[in-house]
Scaffold this motif. Sequence first.
Motif, mmCIF file in Angstrom:
data_model
loop_
_atom_site.group_PDB
_atom_site.id
_atom_site.type_symbol
_atom_site.label_atom_id
_atom_site.label_comp_id
_atom_site.label_asym_id
_atom_site.label_seq_id
_atom_site.Cartn_x
_atom_site.Cartn_y
_atom_site.Cartn_z
ATOM 1 N N SER A 20 0.836 -1.147 -0.041
ATOM 2 C CA SER A 20 0.047 0.083 0.017
ATOM 3 C C SER A 20 0.967 1.460 0.071
ATOM 4 C CB SER A 20 -0.794 -0.033 1.170
ATOM 5 O OG SER A 20 -2.056 -1.084 0.986
ATOM 6 N N VAL A 24 1.218 4.363 -2.680
ATOM 7 C CA VAL A 24 0.815 5.476 -2.369
ATOM 8 C C VAL A 24 2.121 6.407 -2.657
ATOM 9 C CG1 VAL A 24 0.806 7.366 -0.355
ATOM 10 C CG2 VAL A 24 -0.655 5.302 -0.429
ATOM 11 N N LEU A 206 -4.140 11.431 -0.068
ATOM 12 C CA LEU A 206 -3.386 10.187 0.467
ATOM 13 C C LEU A 206 -2.177 10.451 1.510
ATOM 14 C CD1 LEU A 206 -2.968 8.612 -3.237
ATOM 15 C CD2 LEU A 206 -4.149 7.866 -1.084
ATOM 16 N N ILE A 210 -3.716 9.111 4.791
ATOM 17 C CA ILE A 210 -3.535 7.241 4.531
ATOM 18 C C ILE A 210 -2.074 6.872 4.883
ATOM 19 C CG2 ILE A 210 -3.489 5.644 2.880
ATOM 20 C CD1 ILE A 210 -6.177 6.718 3.405
ATOM 21 N N LYS A 213 -0.466 6.566 8.429
ATOM 22 C CA LYS A 213 -1.142 5.565 9.306
ATOM 23 C C LYS A 213 -0.733 4.037 8.940
ATOM 24 C CE LYS A 213 -4.842 8.404 10.482
ATOM 25 N NZ LYS A 213 -6.295 8.679 10.463
ATOM 26 N N LEU A 214 -0.014 3.811 7.903
ATOM 27 C CA LEU A 214 0.628 2.456 7.324
ATOM 28 C C LEU A 214 1.530 2.021 8.576
ATOM 29 C CD1 LEU A 214 1.102 3.174 3.697
ATOM 30 C CD2 LEU A 214 -0.811 1.927 4.581
#
Length: 425
Positions: A20, A24, A206, A210, A213-214
């Motif tokens: 992911s 990104v 993104l 996003i 928080k990966l």
Amino acid sequence: MTIADSSSIPSPTRLEGKYSGMMVCWILGLGSLVSWNSMLTIGDYYYELFPKYHPSRVLTLVYQPFALVTMAILAYNEARINTRKRNLTGFTLFFLSTFALLVLDLATSGTGGLGNYIGICAIVAIFGVADAFVEGGIVGDLSFMCPEFIQNFQSYFAGLAASGVLTSALRLVTKAAFERASNGLRKGVMLFLAISTFIEFLCILLYGFIFSKLPIVKYYRTKAAAEGSKTVAADLAAAGIKSEATERADNNNTKQLERLSNKQLFFQNVDYLLDLYLIYVLSLSIFPGFLYENTGSHKLGSWYPLVLIAVYNMFDLIARYIPLIEKIKLKSRKGLMIATLSRFLFIPCFYFTAKYGDQGWMIMLVSFLGLTNGYLTVCVLTVAPQGYKGPEQNALGNLLVLCLLAGLFSGVALDWLWIIGNGKF
């Protein structure tokens, strides 16, 4: 979660969020250059509106000083800059300025004139500021993370190159789709800019909501904070992690004091920095101004410069994947310098090809220019940060981007030498 020291940080689950994150990073790379590449690929439209103002050369010359000066200020202060705010500011500027370009054209009904041209130049200057915020910030941030975020098929550098390919492909499609329509060139450009604006908005979402928080991103930022980095504190806070790194640094924590200064990093890596500078001096002395104004008229007509731009971008993208094959990745410092200096043989090659060669030879030459640009860029940017701690990798990433932008600016200035004596001033 609170950061104590690097020894207390658990090992990451290597694949948790990795793919992911790579996707990104690819989109963020796309957004880092899509606005500027949009300006390059709609050059045919601006040459129709402003035939006497050398759009490809002037707009590039406006862009680069703002990018270079802003990047120099940010690189000098990188250890104290909030990376999250820096990157979000950059993507927001890209979004607003790309949208402003669209609005300006709508407001002026696609007319020429000096006032409209000055407005476009002002927007391009904002592009330069945004580029310095984003490119240096992202490269510095990813320099202490897993290598796949930088170099792999779905990575930041691949996204940077893909932005050129995507914009070229979209430009060719929109030109073909609207070629026979009334005012078709302008309609194609409007659709093209609308797509670019959407991509910039997507990058804001993104990065803001996003990426931080990966799990794998949180791991590497936690590790960097434990090594004394203050730049990741806001991103960790956004991910729900309380960082004590800033407090320890302010209290003269020994880890922070052991960090090499920017001056030390510069002299330890002066050859890498010079490589990047020279790579982009050569590339930008030819691309895009020479390709638009000095290659003459051929069978492809108005499509010719667009094809040359597309070929350069396509081979630049392909070349950025070649270093994934370790056996042919150039890691030698001496080898990188020799390869970089050898590229200056392109100058007489382009001169004689433009004067005596046909379009086939020029297309082949442009493909080699893009191929060497992409390959050497990735080799330098992935090899240089190895062996340093997180804060030092972040600082070196900023220095590398600073030298890259300095090369871009110098190349753009030298590009004007091609039109001396040909009556085009």
